[in-house]
Design a protein around this motif. Structure first.
Motif, PDB file in Angstrom:
ATOM      1  N   HIS A  62       6.033   1.098  14.089  1.00  0.00           N
ATOM      2  CA  HIS A  62       6.412   1.631  12.777  1.00  0.00           C
ATOM      3  C   HIS A  62       6.240   3.147  12.775  1.00  0.00           C
ATOM      4  CE1 HIS A  62       6.597  -2.332  10.795  1.00  0.00           C
ATOM      5  NE2 HIS A  62       5.530  -2.638  11.515  1.00  0.00           N
ATOM      6  N   PRO A  63       7.109   3.882  12.074  1.00  0.00           N
ATOM      7  CA  PRO A  63       6.900   5.327  11.928  1.00  0.00           C
ATOM      8  C   PRO A  63       5.586   5.596  11.198  1.00  0.00           C
ATOM      9  CG  PRO A  63       9.102   4.679  11.195  1.00  0.00           C
ATOM     10  CD  PRO A  63       8.329   3.414  11.387  1.00  0.00           C
ATOM     11  N   ALA A  64       4.880   6.621  11.618  1.00  0.00           N
ATOM     12  CA  ALA A  64       3.570   6.898  11.040  1.00  0.00           C
ATOM     13  C   ALA A  64       3.201   8.354  11.280  1.00  0.00           C
ATOM     14  CB  ALA A  64       2.512   5.991  11.662  1.00  0.00           C
ATOM     15  N   LEU A  65       2.178   8.816  10.554  1.00  0.00           N
ATOM     16  CA  LEU A  65       1.481  10.032  10.936  1.00  0.00           C
ATOM     17  C   LEU A  65       0.513   9.605  12.031  1.00  0.00           C
ATOM     18  CD1 LEU A  65       0.572  12.993  10.629  1.00  0.00           C
ATOM     19  CD2 LEU A  65      -1.033  12.205   8.862  1.00  0.00           C
ATOM     20  N   GLY A  66       0.900   9.842  13.275  1.00  0.00           N
ATOM     21  CA  GLY A  66       0.131   9.356  14.405  1.00  0.00           C
ATOM     22  C   GLY A  66      -0.957  10.326  14.820  1.00  0.00           C
ATOM     23  N   ILE A  67      -2.169   9.813  14.947  1.00  0.00           N
ATOM     24  CA  ILE A  67      -3.312  10.632  15.349  1.00  0.00           C
ATOM     25  C   ILE A  67      -3.887  10.033  16.632  1.00  0.00           C
ATOM     26  CG2 ILE A  67      -5.571  11.535  14.698  1.00  0.00           C
ATOM     27  CD1 ILE A  67      -4.789  11.180  11.781  1.00  0.00           C
ATOM     28  N   ALA A 106       0.845  -1.208   0.000  1.00  0.00           N
ATOM     29  CA  ALA A 106       0.000   0.000   0.000  1.00  0.00           C
ATOM     30  C   ALA A 106       0.871   1.246   0.000  1.00  0.00           C
ATOM     31  CB  ALA A 106      -0.904  -0.013   1.228  1.00  0.00           C
ATOM     32  N   ASP A 107       0.528   2.220  -0.842  1.00  0.00           N
ATOM     33  CA  ASP A 107       1.301   3.469  -0.779  1.00  0.00           C
ATOM     34  C   ASP A 107       0.878   4.312   0.410  1.00  0.00           C
ATOM     35  OD1 ASP A 107      -1.142   4.025  -1.965  1.00  0.00           O
ATOM     36  OD2 ASP A 107      -0.319   5.315  -3.538  1.00  0.00           O
ATOM     37  N   VAL A 108      -0.372   4.124   0.898  1.00  0.00           N
ATOM     38  CA  VAL A 108      -0.798   4.689   2.173  1.00  0.00           C
ATOM     39  C   VAL A 108      -1.586   3.603   2.908  1.00  0.00           C
ATOM     40  CG1 VAL A 108      -2.123   6.444   3.390  1.00  0.00           C
ATOM     41  CG2 VAL A 108      -0.907   7.041   1.276  1.00  0.00           C
ATOM     42  N   LEU A 109      -1.094   3.209   4.081  1.00  0.00           N
ATOM     43  CA  LEU A 109      -1.755   2.213   4.924  1.00  0.00           C
ATOM     44  C   LEU A 109      -2.383   2.932   6.107  1.00  0.00           C
ATOM     45  CD1 LEU A 109      -2.360  -0.738   5.724  1.00  0.00           C
ATOM     46  CD2 LEU A 109      -0.124  -0.783   6.867  1.00  0.00           C
ATOM     47  N   LEU A 110      -3.710   2.898   6.171  1.00  0.00           N
ATOM     48  CA  LEU A 110      -4.433   3.513   7.285  1.00  0.00           C
ATOM     49  C   LEU A 110      -4.684   2.444   8.344  1.00  0.00           C
ATOM     50  CD1 LEU A 110      -6.041   5.794   8.652  1.00  0.00           C
ATOM     51  CD2 LEU A 110      -8.025   5.098   7.271  1.00  0.00           C
ATOM     52  N   VAL A 111      -4.071   2.604   9.501  1.00  0.00           N
ATOM     53  CA  VAL A 111      -4.212   1.667  10.614  1.00  0.00           C
ATOM     54  C   VAL A 111      -5.086   2.339  11.667  1.00  0.00           C
ATOM     55  CG1 VAL A 111      -3.013   0.309  12.358  1.00  0.00           C
ATOM     56  CG2 VAL A 111      -1.930   0.715  10.132  1.00  0.00           C
ATOM     57  N   ILE A 160      -4.325   5.774  13.579  1.00  0.00           N
ATOM     58  CA  ILE A 160      -5.298   6.362  14.504  1.00  0.00           C
ATOM     59  C   ILE A 160      -5.381   5.449  15.712  1.00  0.00           C
ATOM     60  CG2 ILE A 160      -7.703   7.008  14.837  1.00  0.00           C
ATOM     61  CD1 ILE A 160      -7.828   7.405  11.750  1.00  0.00           C
ATOM     62  N   GLU A 161      -5.120   5.975  16.903  1.00  0.00           N
ATOM     63  CA  GLU A 161      -5.044   5.132  18.091  1.00  0.00           C
ATOM     64  C   GLU A 161      -5.427   5.931  19.323  1.00  0.00           C
ATOM     65  OE1 GLU A 161      -5.001   2.525  20.649  1.00  0.00           O
ATOM     66  OE2 GLU A 161      -4.388   1.748  18.675  1.00  0.00           O
ATOM     67  N   ALA A 162      -6.329   5.363  20.141  1.00  0.00           N
ATOM     68  CA  ALA A 162      -6.767   6.044  21.360  1.00  0.00           C
ATOM     69  C   ALA A 162      -5.744   5.923  22.480  1.00  0.00           C
ATOM     70  CB  ALA A 162      -8.111   5.472  21.827  1.00  0.00           C
ATOM     71  N   ARG A 189       6.109  -0.419   2.944  1.00  0.00           N
ATOM     72  CA  ARG A 189       7.002   0.406   2.126  1.00  0.00           C
ATOM     73  C   ARG A 189       6.441   1.801   1.884  1.00  0.00           C
ATOM     74  NH1 ARG A 189       7.260  -4.799   0.060  1.00  0.00           N
ATOM     75  NH2 ARG A 189       5.550  -4.431  -1.405  1.00  0.00           N
ATOM     76  N   GLY A 190       5.136   1.987   2.114  1.00  0.00           N
ATOM     77  CA  GLY A 190       4.530   3.287   1.911  1.00  0.00           C
ATOM     78  C   GLY A 190       4.363   4.047   3.217  1.00  0.00           C
ATOM     79  N   ARG A 191       3.567   5.101   3.183  1.00  0.00           N
ATOM     80  CA  ARG A 191       3.279   5.898   4.369  1.00  0.00           C
ATOM     81  C   ARG A 191       2.231   5.188   5.224  1.00  0.00           C
ATOM     82  NH1 ARG A 191       4.228  11.403   4.438  1.00  0.00           N
ATOM     83  NH2 ARG A 191       3.592  11.190   6.623  1.00  0.00           N
ATOM     84  N   ILE A 192       2.330   5.366   6.530  1.00  0.00           N
ATOM     85  CA  ILE A 192       1.340   4.836   7.463  1.00  0.00           C
ATOM     86  C   ILE A 192       0.643   6.003   8.149  1.00  0.00           C
ATOM     87  CG2 ILE A 192       0.940   3.440   9.525  1.00  0.00           C
ATOM     88  CD1 ILE A 192       3.409   1.844   8.865  1.00  0.00           C
ATOM     89  N   VAL A 193      -0.677   5.952   8.188  1.00  0.00           N
ATOM     90  CA  VAL A 193      -1.471   6.844   9.022  1.00  0.00           C
ATOM     91  C   VAL A 193      -2.063   5.977  10.123  1.00  0.00           C
ATOM     92  CG1 VAL A 193      -3.452   8.385   9.145  1.00  0.00           C
ATOM     93  CG2 VAL A 193      -2.011   8.382   7.091  1.00  0.00           C
TER      94      VAL A 193
END
Length: 542
Positions: A311-316, A271-276, A300-302, A294-298
């Protein structure tokens, strides 16, 4: 003989005002003030035979009722026996509120007075397991301590909490008036707008977006928001084992839950963007930490401690429902060109080909028979048994909260007592528990509980003469097993000795016999002698 109100009454009144309707537990000498107070309340007491099973029952109730489950325990051995159940609640983010007695106040602080059940620091045994620890050293502190614990249990991420009240405080008369005005107001964390904007831009610009939904989606009630966002993005969706039912199993975008299959791992990696969403990408959700996106990870975690923990990610840091709703409002609809649906169908075809080439027809037949026999609105609780391991990947839960297992902490003995707790919350609906013969022996005493309370729980025991999954692991690793073979009872006659109807079945008759048991009132047992195998792992290479 009537007695004046004491600290135990304050505790019971507080739980009722906070919203409790049922409490689970087991009495003990130091906790008698709590249990005596139950007689003067409207709370329904659900008594188990072992403290750990009481904890599992509270866990099953909390998952099914969607609220806090109080668990009443006594000091020392009774409290400590609940630790494995509280670890499962912690790993699976289940709001269990454990209320334990303590030795008399004069012995607190490590004074070593030699009281029965005395521990130098009882709280120390629980601090690494529960979310928060609370102590009420006087009667006036009890309502506030319980309110704080209730709010902590329901503050994302959900989890078990611990409250201690000394024996003398529970028993002593009190002039504190009856509790009426107690409140707990947990607030789900909302996503920060700049993070939503950034995540929406990444997802809108992605050519191969994929969503991995975790248990946080189920706990936050976000399945509708997940479906809406996936259809807007045209993104395939895989569900972790803790997120069964979060996304429709047969939806054209569904990747189902084959997370221990290398084909799924490779699709997530591509995935070029994996939304977890609602997952920390732990051991099971990452195919034993072989996942290497191999792509970007977004993400979302409470639970802020799980953001980027693997993993490195855009953490929300946010509640899954609030974040998914915000993203769905922010992304444009992608063209419905059928590419994402073809990706999902192709993945499931490759997985089926791999499984079908391993001679596992019996295992697939049994799981399908369970699915056909089980009503769609009936929850199922799997113990740590081979059929449960299959269910993680292959079982269609049909709805959020339709399937549960002990995969959070991985302890044996979860399935049956958790199902009993669920039955208390299920308003007469049938509940199914599935155990192996080894796991069943952990909770066989609870047949007496099921019979005494008339709970509508059917218990399927798959009898393979040992710890089946450990036998598989040892044979694969060392060439032969050791310490896995068990002498076990005649489960049909044993159940009948408790006054519980029982049936011996076969693979051919399982669907019929299980459906009949689930349709009958009260507890039932179905025993299936069968030697099952797991599908070959893909995380070991080769």
């Amino acid at each position: 003989m009537s007695r004046p109100r004491g600290g135990g009454d304050l505790a019971v009144e507080s739980l009722a005002v906070l919203g409790a309707r049922h409490v689970f537990g087991l009495p003990g000498q130091h906790a008698l003030g709590l249990f005596d107070a139950l007689r003067r309340s409207d709370l329904r007491y659900v008594g188990l035979r072992v403290e750990n099973n009481a904890g599992f029952a509270a866990d099953g109730y909390a998952r099914t009722a969607g609220t806090v489950a109080p668990l009443l325990l006594s000091t020392g051995p009774g409290a400590l026996t609940s630790l494995a159940a509280l670890q499962e609640a912690a790993a699976a983010s289940v709001p269990v509120l454990a209320v334990s007695s303590q030795i008399p106040s004069a012995g607190l602080g490590g004074r070593r007075r030699g009281y029965l059940h005395e521990l130098v620091d009882q709280q120390a045994s629980f601090r690494d397991v529960v979310k928060s620890v609370h102590t009420a050293r006087t009667a006036s502190q009890i309502p506030s301590a319980l309110a704080a614990a209730w709010e902590s249990a329901l503050t994302a991420p959900y989890g078990p909490v611990w409250v201690e009240i000394p024996q003398d405080v529970l028993l002593a008369p009190t002039t504190v008036p009856p509790v009426t005005g107690l409140r707990a107001e947990p607030r789900p964390p909302a996503p920060r707008p700049e993070l939503v904007t950034e995540a929406a831009a990444l997802l809108a610009g992605a050519e191969r977006p994929v969503v991995l939904a975790g248990g946080g989606v189920v706990r936050s009630g976000a399945s509708g928001e997940l479906l809406r966002l996936a259809e807007l993005l045209r993104a395939p969706v895989a569900c972790t084992f803790g997120a069964k039912g979060a996304f429709p199993w047969e939806h054209p975008l569904s990747l189902q839950s084959w997370l221990e299959d290398r084909h799924t791992t490779e699709l997530l990696e591509d995935a070029d963007v994996l939304l977890v969403v609602g997952s920390g990408l732990g051991e099971l959700s990452s195919n034993y930490h072989t996942l290497a996106p191999r792509g970007r990870i977004v993400q979302i975690e409470a639970d802020p401690g799980k953001l980027e923990s693997n993993h490195p990610a855009l953490g929300i840091h946010a509640d899954a429902r609030l974040a998914l709703a915000a993203l769905a409002d922010a992304v444009p609809a992608a063209p419905a060109d059928g590419r994402a649906e073809a990706v999902a169908a192709g993945l499931l075809k490759r997985i089926r080909a791999r499984i079908d080439g391993q001679g596992l027809e019996l295992e697939q037949h049994l799981l399908a028979a369970v699915r056909r026999a089980l009503p769609d609105d009936a929850p199922v609780f799997f113990d740590m048994t081979i059929l449960g391991y299959w269910a993680w990947s292959a079982f269609d839960a049909r709805r959020p909260g339709g399937m549960h297992s002990a995969q959070g902490a991985g302890g044996l003995g979860y399935g049956y007592p958790a199902a009993l707790g669920a039955a208390v919350a299920a308003d007469g609906r049938p509940v199914l528990a599935v155990s192996g013969d080894g796991g069943a022996m952990y909770s066989i005493a609870e047949l007496a509980t099921a019979r005494q309370l008339g709970l509508n729980v059917t218990w399927l025991i798959v009898d393979d003469g040992g710890y089946g999954i450990l036998r598989e692991y040892m044979t694969d690793t060392f060439g032969e097993p050791s310490a896995t073979e068990l002498t076990r009872p005649d489960f049909v006659r044993l159940a009948e000795s408790f006054g519980v109807p029982a049936t011996a079945t076969t693979p051919e008759d399982l669907e019929r016999d299980l459906a009949a048991a689930l349709a009958a009132p009260g507890p039932q047992v179905v025993v299936l002698p069968a030697l099952l195998r797991m599908f070959a792992p893909t995380h070991l290479g080769g």
